[in-house]
Write a protein that holds these residues in place. Structure first.
Motif, PDB file in Angstrom:
ATOM      1  N   GLU A 268       0.826  -1.211   0.000  1.00 17.49           N
ATOM      2  CA  GLU A 268       0.000   0.000   0.000  1.00 17.49           C
ATOM      3  C   GLU A 268       0.863   1.266   0.000  1.00 17.49           C
ATOM      4  N   GLY A 269       0.447   2.227  -0.816  1.00 16.13           N
ATOM      5  CA  GLY A 269       1.161   3.502  -0.879  1.00 16.13           C
ATOM      6  C   GLY A 269       2.195   3.544  -1.976  1.00 16.13           C
TER       7      GLY A 269
ATOM      8  N   VAL B 195       3.039   2.685  -5.992  1.00 17.69           N
ATOM      9  CA  VAL B 195       2.438   2.317  -7.280  1.00 17.69           C
ATOM     10  C   VAL B 195       3.476   1.743  -8.248  1.00 17.69           C
TER      11      VAL B 195
ATOM     12  N   ASN C   9      -0.716  -3.118  -7.608  1.00 16.42           N
ATOM     13  CA  ASN C   9       0.075  -2.229  -6.746  1.00 16.42           C
ATOM     14  C   ASN C   9      -0.825  -1.525  -5.736  1.00 16.42           C
ATOM     15  N   ASP C  10      -0.203  -0.833  -4.776  1.00 13.32           N
ATOM     16  CA  ASP C  10      -0.958  -0.106  -3.752  1.00 13.32           C
ATOM     17  C   ASP C  10      -1.938  -1.047  -3.043  1.00 13.32           C
TER      18      ASP C  10
ATOM     19  N   THR D 238      11.427   3.700   0.420  1.00  9.26           N
ATOM     20  CA  THR D 238      11.672   3.531   1.854  1.00  9.26           C
ATOM     21  C   THR D 238      10.427   3.928   2.644  1.00  9.26           C
ATOM     22  N   THR D 239       9.660   4.854   2.060  1.00  7.09           N
ATOM     23  CA  THR D 239       8.499   5.392   2.765  1.00  7.09           C
ATOM     24  C   THR D 239       7.409   4.359   2.984  1.00  7.09           C
ATOM     25  N   THR D 240       7.374   3.300   2.196  1.00  8.51           N
ATOM     26  CA  THR D 240       6.290   2.324   2.321  1.00  8.51           C
ATOM     27  C   THR D 240       6.768   0.950   2.824  1.00  8.51           C
ATOM     28  N   MET D 241       8.023   0.882   3.208  1.00  7.30           N
ATOM     29  CA  MET D 241       8.553  -0.405   3.696  1.00  7.30           C
ATOM     30  C   MET D 241       7.800  -0.913   4.925  1.00  7.30           C
TER      31      MET D 241
ATOM     32  N   GLU E  30       4.885  -1.180   5.506  1.00 11.89           N
ATOM     33  CA  GLU E  30       3.688  -1.982   5.207  1.00 11.89           C
ATOM     34  C   GLU E  30       3.999  -3.476   5.240  1.00 11.89           C
TER      35      GLU E  30
ATOM     36  N   LYS F  35       3.648  -5.059   8.611  1.00 13.69           N
ATOM     37  CA  LYS F  35       2.223  -5.030   8.938  1.00 13.69           C
ATOM     38  C   LYS F  35       1.542  -6.314   8.421  1.00 13.69           C
TER      39      LYS F  35
ATOM     40  N   TYR G  86      16.876  -6.355   6.768  1.00 12.35           N
ATOM     41  CA  TYR G  86      15.518  -5.868   7.017  1.00 12.35           C
ATOM     42  C   TYR G  86      14.533  -7.040   6.960  1.00 12.35           C
TER      43      TYR G  86
END
Lengths: 264, 344
Positions: free
Chosen positions: A141-142, A144, A168-169, A194-197, A199, A202, A229
C-alpha cells in the motif's frame, strides 16, 4: 542452427519473415513444408522460441509459437523449454549485469504473447498436470511502482508457479484475504520506496494474528529492502533480484509441506 | 579558513565550485511527519496551503539545521497540472500519479500555471524567501525523462527506451513525449525562478539504469536534461540533477548535462562516481532509512563515508522519509559539521 541444410535454413528465414509480418497463412504453409523436410522441427522451434523471447521479439515469438502448435508439439514442452527458457536466459544475463530492465520487460511481453496462444492447448491438458503452487504477489500500500513486481511474477510464472497478482498499492488485509482464498504457498511483497517499507511487517503481523504465518513463505523485495531488514521483520527471504527470487523459491518448495498438509 | 557563511551562501558556493566554511547539508524533499505535526499541518491541506507547507519545510532548516528549504512535497505537481489522476497518499506517504496518456497530443498544458498545486509551489517559494532569506530556497521539480514517464506510464517509458534505440519510428515517438515534457518543464522552471527560487532541484528518477537502458540515457536523456538545464541557467539560476539507483554507468553523461551538481544515492560508491564526474560536484549519498531507524554511529559512519569519498554536500540518497525523526536529522547535520571541522 548453422549446420542445418541450406534449404532448411532458407525455410527458417522465410518463417521468421512470416512471423514478423504476422502472416498466419504463410506460417501454416511454411510449417507444413518444414515438417516434410524431415528435420527435427521440435528442436528447431524450441531453440527459436527461447532465443526470440530472450531478444524480446514479441511478434516473432508469437509466430514461432504458431509453428509449434501447427507442428503438433507438446504445449507444456513448448512453454517450458521454449518460451520460459528464453525468459530464464535473459534473467541470467540480467543477474550478471549484461542486461537491463527494459530487456526483461520486452522478453516478458514476448513470453506472454506466446503463452496466450498456447493457453487453450494448455487448458486441455491441465487435468493431467500436477497443480502448481500459488504465489500471492503485490506491491504494498502507498506504492504504485510495480515493474519489479511484474518481472518477479513473470519469472515465477516461467518457473511453473501460479501467480495471483494483486497489483500495486495493495492494503495489508488484501494480502491476507488472497492468501487464504488461494491457499497460497508464498506471499511476495515489493516496494521501491523507503516510505512504504513499513507496510511489509504489517502484513506479517496480520499473518501471525490470523495464525497462518506458518502456512506459507514470505518473500520481500524492492530497491530499499535488504536481507537484514527481511530478517528483522521475520520474512523468509529478500532475494536481490527477480532471478534469485525464482531460484530461491524453486529450491525452498522442494521439501516444503504440501498444500493440503498446510491448509488442510 | 573561509569566513562563516549563511546556509544560502554555503549551498551556492558549493554549486559554483567555490570554497565553503563547512560542507552543506541539503535535502530533496521535506515532507517529514514529525515536522508537519509540530507545525500544525493537516493532511492533505499542506499540499495546497503555502503557509502550512513553508511552516513544515522551514523546520527542517531552523530545527534540524539543514541548509535548504525545499518545496513542494512530492513529484506529482506537474502531472496533476495536466489532469492526470493523483492519489494524495497519507501523512506518511507522498502523493503518487495514477494514470497516464495514450499519446503526447492528449497532454494539454495551456493552463499549467493555474493548477492549485503549481500555485501553491510558487506562493510557497515566495513565502519561504521572505521567511528564510538565509536559506537556499529550492524548488523540487520533475525532470524531463521522469515527466515523460509519468505522461506515458513508467513501464511504457522503460519499453520505449529500448525500442527507440532499435527503430527510428519509435525514437520519433519518444522524442515527441520528451518534447512535451520539456515544454512543461520550461513553463514551470521560469515560474519558479521568477517566484524567487535560489536553486532548482530536478529529480530524474526514471532516467535510472534501473528503469531505462544506459544507451538511451546518453542518446536521449542527456540532451533533454541539458536542454532544461541550459534554460534554467539562462534564467540565472543553478540546478541540481538527481537520479536514483546505481547511476555509475551514466554518471559521465550526468556530468555532461551542465548540472551544477549531481545527486546520487546509496547504491553507488561515492569515491568511484566522484572520480568519473571530475570537476562537477557530486552530492549524497546517505541511506534515507537511517533517518528513521539509524543509530548515531550508523549515521555518522554513512556521512563520513560519503564525504571521504569526495561528496561536496551531504544529502540523503533518495528523499527524506516522512517518518524521519528530528533527533536523527540533527545527528546527520552534526556529523557533517564535525567532519568539516576536521577536514576543511
Amino acid at each position: 542452427m548453422d549446420d542445418l541444410p541450406a534449404k532448411v535454413q532458407e525455410l527458417i528465414k522465410e518463417l521468421d519473415e512470416a512471423a514478423e509480418d504476422e502472416d498466419l497463412d504463410k506460417i501454416k504453409e511454411l510449417t507444413q513444408i518444414l515438417l516434410k523436410t524431415g528435420v527435427d522441427v521440435e528442436t528447431i522451434t524450441l531453440e527459436k522460441l527461447s532465443l526470440l523471447v530472450m531478444e524480446g521479439e514479441e511478434e516473432m515469438s508469437q509466430g514461432w509459437t504458431r509453428v509449434a502448435i501447427q507442428a503438433g508439439l507438446d504445449p507444456f514442452k513448448t512453454l517450458i523449454e521454449g518460451l520460459a527458457k528464453g525468459m530464464s536466459l535473459i534473467g541470467a544475463k540480467y543477474e550478471k549485469g549484461e542486461a537491463f530492465v527494459p530487456q526483461l520487460l520486452i522478453a516478458s511481453s514476448a513470453m506472454y504473447g506466446g503463452m496466450d496462444l498456447l493457453d487453450p492447448y494448455l487448458k486441455q491438458e491441465k487435468n493431467t498436470a500436477s497443480k502448481p503452487l500459488t504465489v500471492v504477489i503485490g506491491t504494498v500500500e502507498g506504492d504504485v511502482h510495480d515493474i519489479g513486481k511484474n518481472i518477479v511474477k513473470t519469472l515465477l510464472s516461467a518457473n511453473g508457479f501460479n501467480c495471483v497478482d494483486l497489483g500495486n498499492d495493495v492494503p495489508a488485509s488484501r494480502f491476507i484475504e488472497a492468501a487464504k482464498e488461494n491457499r497460497a504457498t508464498v506471499i511476495s511483497m515489493s516496494t521501491l520506496m523507503t516510505t512504504t517499507m513499513a507496510e511489509m511487517p504489517k502484513v506479517i503481523h496480520m499473518l501471525e494474528e490470523e495464525c497462518i504465518r506458518d502456512k506459507l513463505l514470505v518473500m520481500v523485495g524492492g530497491a530499499p529492502v535488504t536481507t537484514e531488514y527481511a530478517s528483522q521483520i521475520k520474512a523468509d527471504v529478500s532475494p536481490h533480484d527477480a532471478v534469485s527470487a525464482a531460484s530461491w523459491l524453486k529450491a525452498s518448495v522442494l521439501n516444503y509441506p504440501s498444500e493440503s498438509a498446510r491448509w488442510g | 579558513m573561509v569566513a562563516e557563511m549563511t546556509s544560502k551562501e554555503r549551498v551556492l558556493s558549493m554549486l559554483n565550485r567555490k570554497q565553503v566554511d563547512r560542507v552543506p547539508v541539503v535535502t530533496g524533499s521535506t515532507m517529514v511527519k514529525e515536522y508537519i505535526e509540530k507545525s500544525g499541518g493537516v493532511w492533505p491541506d499542506y499540499h495546497s496551503n503555502p503557509e502550512m507547507m513553508v511552516n513544515t519545510a522551514g523546520l527542517i532548516h531552523t530545527d534540524a539545521g539543514i541548509d535548504n528549504v525545499v518545496v513542494p512535497f512530492g513529484m506529482f505537481i506537474e502531472s496533476h497540472a495536466v489532469n492526470l489522476e493523483v492519489k494524495m497518499g497519507r501523512i506518511d506517504i507522498q502523493p503518487s500519479v495514477r494514470s497516464f496518456f495514450s499519446n503526447p497530443e492528449e497532454v494539454k498544458y495551456d493552463n499549467f500555471l493555474e493548477d492549485k498545486y503549481v500555485k501553491t509551489t510558487l506562493d510557497a517559494i515566495k513565502l519561504a524567501k521572505e521567511r528564510f532569506p538565509d536559506a537556499a530556497v529550492t524548488a523540487f521539480l520533475v525532470a524531463p525523462v521522469t515527466l515523460a514517464g509519468d505522461l506515458m506510464g513508467a513501464e511504457n517509458l522503460s519499453v520505449l527506451s529500448i525500442k527507440c534505440l532499435q527503430k527510428e519510428k519509435q525514437m520519433q515517438k519518444m522524442k515527441n513525449w520528451i518534447s512535451v515534457a520539456l515544454e512543461i518543464n520550461k513553463i514551470y522552471a521560469r515560474a519558479c525562478v521568477e517566484a524567487g527560487a535560489d536553486v532548482l532541484y530536478y529529480s530524474d528518477a526514471s532516467a535510472s539504469p534501473n528503469l531505462v537502458m544506459p544507451e538511451f540515457y546518453y542518446e536521449v536523456a542527456v540532451p533533454a536534461e541539458k536542454e532544461i538545464g541550459d534554460f534554467v541557467h539562462s534564467l540565472g539560476c543553478p540546478w541540481e540533477l538527481h537520479i536514483c539507483g546505481n547511476t555509475t554507468p551514466i554518471v559521465e553523461g550526468m556530468a555532461a548535462t551542465g548540472a551544477n551538481c549531481l545527486s546520487v544515492e546509496q547504491a553507488v560508491k561515492m569515491s568511484e562516481v566522484t572520480k568519473i564526474a571530475g570537476k562537477v560536484p557530486v552530492i549524497g549519498n546517505i541511506t534515507p532509512l537511517l533517518m528513521v531507524e539509524g543509530s548515531e554511529e550508523q549515521i555518522t559512519g554513512a556521512v563520513r563515508n560519503a564525504l571521504d569519498g569526495g561528496a561536496k554536500a551531504s544529502m540523503l540518497g533518495c528523499g527524506t522519509p516522512p517518518l524521519s525523526t528530528s533527533d536523527r536529522l540533527k545527528t546527520w547535520v552534526k556529523a557533517v559539521a564535525d567532519w568539516s571541522a576536521e577536514n576543511l
